[in-house]
Motif scaffolding. Structure first.
Motif, PDB file in Angstrom:
ATOM      1  N   TYR A  93       0.853  -1.177   0.000  1.00  0.00           N
ATOM      2  CA  TYR A  93       0.000   0.000   0.000  1.00  0.00           C
ATOM      3  C   TYR A  93       0.894   1.235   0.000  1.00  0.00           C
ATOM      4  CZ  TYR A  93      -3.672  -3.271   1.180  1.00  0.00           C
ATOM      5  OH  TYR A  93      -4.545  -4.318   1.145  1.00  0.00           O
ATOM      6  N   PRO A  94       0.516   2.266  -0.731  1.00  0.00           N
ATOM      7  CA  PRO A  94       1.375   3.453  -0.816  1.00  0.00           C
ATOM      8  C   PRO A  94       1.460   4.235   0.493  1.00  0.00           C
ATOM      9  CG  PRO A  94      -0.687   3.836  -1.959  1.00  0.00           C
ATOM     10  CD  PRO A  94      -0.667   2.389  -1.609  1.00  0.00           C
TER      11      PRO A  94
ATOM     12  N   HIS B 128      -8.374  -0.624   3.841  1.00  0.00           N
ATOM     13  CA  HIS B 128      -8.455  -2.043   3.492  1.00  0.00           C
ATOM     14  C   HIS B 128      -8.781  -2.889   4.729  1.00  0.00           C
ATOM     15  CE1 HIS B 128      -7.503  -5.910   1.653  1.00  0.00           C
ATOM     16  NE2 HIS B 128      -6.738  -6.160   2.717  1.00  0.00           N
ATOM     17  N   ILE B 129      -8.144  -2.617   5.855  1.00  0.00           N
ATOM     18  CA  ILE B 129      -8.389  -3.378   7.075  1.00  0.00           C
ATOM     19  C   ILE B 129      -9.844  -3.202   7.520  1.00  0.00           C
ATOM     20  CG2 ILE B 129      -7.778  -3.574   9.515  1.00  0.00           C
ATOM     21  CD1 ILE B 129      -5.717  -4.751   7.613  1.00  0.00           C
ATOM     22  N   LYS B 130     -10.334  -1.970   7.436  1.00  0.00           N
ATOM     23  CA  LYS B 130     -11.705  -1.709   7.864  1.00  0.00           C
ATOM     24  C   LYS B 130     -12.721  -2.425   6.994  1.00  0.00           C
ATOM     25  CE  LYS B 130     -14.837   2.050   9.128  1.00  0.00           C
ATOM     26  NZ  LYS B 130     -15.014   3.515   9.243  1.00  0.00           N
TER      27      LYS B 130
ATOM     28  N   LEU C 219       1.066   2.665  -9.655  1.00  0.00           N
ATOM     29  CA  LEU C 219       0.510   3.692  -8.783  1.00  0.00           C
ATOM     30  C   LEU C 219       0.420   5.029  -9.492  1.00  0.00           C
ATOM     31  CD1 LEU C 219      -0.397   4.565  -5.929  1.00  0.00           C
ATOM     32  CD2 LEU C 219       2.002   5.024  -5.420  1.00  0.00           C
ATOM     33  N   HIS C 220       1.369   5.326 -10.361  1.00  0.00           N
ATOM     34  CA  HIS C 220       1.425   6.621 -11.035  1.00  0.00           C
ATOM     35  C   HIS C 220       0.557   6.675 -12.291  1.00  0.00           C
ATOM     36  CE1 HIS C 220       5.565   7.270  -8.970  1.00  0.00           C
ATOM     37  NE2 HIS C 220       4.543   7.459  -8.160  1.00  0.00           N
ATOM     38  N   GLN C 221      -0.226   5.613 -12.534  1.00  0.00           N
ATOM     39  CA  GLN C 221      -1.149   5.619 -13.669  1.00  0.00           C
ATOM     40  C   GLN C 221      -2.541   5.936 -13.151  1.00  0.00           C
ATOM     41  OE1 GLN C 221      -0.886   1.926 -15.763  1.00  0.00           O
ATOM     42  NE2 GLN C 221       1.219   2.269 -16.460  1.00  0.00           N
ATOM     43  N   PRO C 222      -3.044   7.186 -13.355  1.00  0.00           N
ATOM     44  CA  PRO C 222      -4.368   7.542 -12.828  1.00  0.00           C
ATOM     45  C   PRO C 222      -5.463   6.766 -13.538  1.00  0.00           C
ATOM     46  CG  PRO C 222      -3.546   9.277 -14.257  1.00  0.00           C
ATOM     47  CD  PRO C 222      -2.409   8.301 -14.081  1.00  0.00           C
TER      48      PRO C 222
END
Length: 684
Positions: free
Chosen positions: A3-4, A12-14, A37-40
């Motif tokens: 995760y970033p 995610h945990i919730k 991650l850098h691909q919107p």
């Protein structure tokens, strides 16, 4: 799993492992994950969009509409909609499936839109997440995008600027003055498109380009204001800019055509052509022989001068700037309009499909108003635009579908500035009609305050044929109408009974009391005083038709008191004067002066009200004398009169009544030497 940041991990945990223990280890992302991650993504949260999110996007520059279970961004399509942009704008932020299916049964909306207009499916799977949690994810994604924008900007010296009017209006950092000017021009353009006045729309487009070309504004944007050199061919990105009925380019078989003039002269073919405005229609070539676009159609309709040139290669794009553009577009979609813009848009009363302005009943009742606006080309405003003007610097108000700037009226309005500012930004037609303003006041209003008119599609029908209840309030129910008649009957019976008992009881009166005429007048004065106070209180706590009726009864009660007071003077001179009660001279003097003060107060109250009516409606103004200063003088005197009327009324209600009613009654027994020890009561 990687995760970033910790925020995404906590989400995610919730969602998946609530209550379970977990271990997180900070570490640099692998190169592959970093690239991903850098691909919107247009659907970074979910492909499903809740209706609550659609409701937020309700402005002209950010117009989302739900149709048959899908969500579309119709901001780009709005202007080229064959039925006009206002029809779509009236359903901004709503589910228009029912109306769409009634009007466009069997029509596939996707064939008229660009692919990016489809945003996703309507509604989220409640077994996976709720609406509230969807918005929690949206806010988390907004934080991520801002961080990503900062990261990309740190790697380049360039900055991202809006390259279209739509993106520029969505820029929250845009100067408010420039934004207001652009929105007003966009409103004029939409009105012209609604009425199919494409020449006027093209003129507004030039005004927008002139505004953006100003040297004080040019550095704030990158909106193309003129076509680039087309000698090397016309790229499809340039064609995409010309996607309006008043500026329509279409690419067909590697050639670009300008069909703007054709649309003006062939309204029957607008639907099929506007569906491809600003796009490459080659995929539809000869699908329907004889229809646009086909070989037969081109041979019959297309003129040689309509051809602009050949489709050229797309210019090279800076990958960093393209990435910034995608990130900013996603950020704008997730943030949506500001809260102020959303609230202003929700105040708009929109009537889908209604484009003809109704006849104003005000002009039919007051013909001089037509002379004031004759020959003037008033700009158009939407209700949402008017709703933003609530400050004392520029307070706007809607009356009979026209827009007024109240600033010149501040400080001189007879009702005070507070009542004006409390209604700023709203439609005050009902409140205006409640107070029955004179023709003189209406003419002065249009001459000094009129700044524009509502767009026709948002007009309310105040026509001469409309019921009065539509103007001043809701229609009265059958039960209330029945009760009203019964109350009138009871009042008439009470008056009749009073007259009957008066005629029956005509025995001689004592010398220690007033004549019958004075006693009747005293009763009328009492009814007038208490009726005027009661109706004033009732009017202050009601609205619409009820308030108008209370104000009417307030005036009648005051007039009844005034007439009774004047007649009392006449009958008092002919009536026997009861002897003064025996007592200390100081007490007698106080009684006499208090009565005189009361009658003076009873006289000043209706006279101040009549003075207010006189200066508002009947006093000679500039229309008679030719002196503009007379109108200001009348306004000033009317305000002073109503202020005095209110002050006297409050003094009577809160000072005189409590002090008088709180005084204990006293009976002074006087011994008469000639009465042989018998006593008789005297009168206060």
């Amino acid at each position: 799993e990687a995760y970033p940041d910790e925020k995404q991990l906590s989400v995610h945990i919730k969602m998946q492992h609530e209550g379970q223990k977990y271990l997180s280890v900070p570490a640099p992302l692998p190169s592959r994950e970093r690239r991903l991650l850098h691909q919107p993504s247009a659907a970074a949260i979910s492909k499903d969009i809740p209706l609550s999110e659609v409701n937020r996007h309700c402005t002209p520059e950010d117009c989302w509409v739900a149709l048959n279970g899908k969500v579309y961004d119709l901001s780009e399509f709005m202007d080229r909609h064959p039925g006009g942009p206002t029809t779509i704008l009236s359903w901004a932020g709503k589910d228009a499936s029912k109306l769409f299916n009634e009007i466009h049964k069997g029509v596939k909306i996707d064939s008229y839109l660009r692919p990016e207009a489809l945003l996703g499916n309507l509604g989220v799977d409640e077994s996976l997440m709720s609406d509230e949690f969807w918005h929690t994810l949206r806010e988390a994604r907004i934080v991520e995008i801002r961080e990503e924008i900062d990261r990309v900007l740190s790697q380049t010296s360039s900055t991202h600027k809006a390259d279209s009017i739509q993106r520029l209006l969505q820029d929250k950092s845009l100067d408010s003055g420039l934004k207001t000017k652009l929105q007003r021009l966009e409103t004029q353009k939409r009105v012209a498109l609604d009425s199919e006045e494409y020449d006027k729309a093209a003129g507004v487009k030039k005004e927008i380009e002139k505004l953006l070309a100003d040297q004080d504004v040019a550095h704030l944007h990158e909106v193309p204001l003129e076509s680039k050199n087309l000698s090397g061919g016309i790229p499809l990105s340039e064609v995409a800019r010309h996607n309006k009925p008043h500026d329509c380019w279409i690419a067909i078989n590697r050639s670009v055509y300008d069909l703007t003039d054709f649309l003006m002269h062939h309204p029957e073919q607008r639907n099929s052509i506007l569906a491809w405005a600003g796009r490459d229609a080659s995929a539809m070539w000869d699908k329907i022989p004889g229809r646009f676009p086909s070989k037969q159609w081109m041979e019959f309709f297309m003129r040689p001068e309509a051809k602009m040139g050949e489709v050229g290669e797309e210019p090279e794009k800076d990958s960093v700037m393209e990435q910034l553009k995608q990130l900013h577009d996603e950020l704008r979609r997730l943030e949506g309009p500001s809260k102020a813009d959303i609230e202003a848009a929700k105040t708009s009363v929109k009537v889908p499909g209604k484009t003809d302005a109704p006849t104003l009943s005000e002009e039919s009742r007051f013909p001089k108003l037509a002379q004031i606006s004759a020959g003037k080309e008033l700009p158009f405003f939407t209700r949402a635009e008017v709703a933003k003007h609530t400050s004392s610097e520029e307070p706007y108000m809607i009356i009979h579908n026209r827009v007024y700037n109240l600033k010149p009226l501040l400080g001189s309005h007879p009702g005070g500035d507070d009542i004006l500012l409390s209604k700023a930004g709203t439609d005050c037609t009902k409140d205006f009609e409640v107070f029955e303003h004179s023709e003189k006041a209406r003419v002065q209003r249009d001459r000094d305050l009129l700044v524009g008119q509502l767009v026709p599609a948002e007009n309310t029908d105040w026509s001469a044929d409309a019921q009065v209840s539509q103007v001043v309030g809701e229609e009265v129910s059958e039960l209330m109408r029945y009760m009203k008649y019964k109350v009138t009957d009871v009042a008439l019976l009470a008056v009749g009974w009073y007259v009957y008992k008066t005629l029956q009881n005509r025995k001689p009166l004592s010398q220690f009391t007033y004549s019958r005429a004075l006693r009747h007048l005293h009763l009328i004065m009492a009814v007038g005083i208490f009726g005027a106070v009661g109706t004033a209180q009732a009017a202050a706590n009601t609205e619409g038709q009820t308030r108008k009726q209370m104000l009417w009864w307030h005036k009648q009660s005051g007039l009844a008191m005034l007439v009774a007071l004047i007649l009392r003077v006449f009958f008092r001179l002919k009536s026997g004067i009861p002897p003064r009660f025996p007592g200390h001279p100081l007490v007698q003097m106080i009684e006499t002066q208090s009565l005189r003060a009361f009658y003076l107060l009873a006289l000043m109250l209706p006279m101040s009200g009549i003075a207010n009516e006189y200066f508002l409606k009947w006093a000679p103004g500039s229309d008679r004398t030719g002196n503009a200063g007379d109108d200001k003088r009348n306004d000033r005197l009317a305000k002073q009169s109503i202020d005095a009327h209110k002050l006297l009324g409050k003094f009577l209600q809160y000072a005189w009544f409590p002090s008088t009613l709180a005084t204990p009654p006293s009976i002074i027994i006087a011994k008469d030497a000639a009465s042989s020890g018998r006593s008789r009561p005297s009168f206060e």
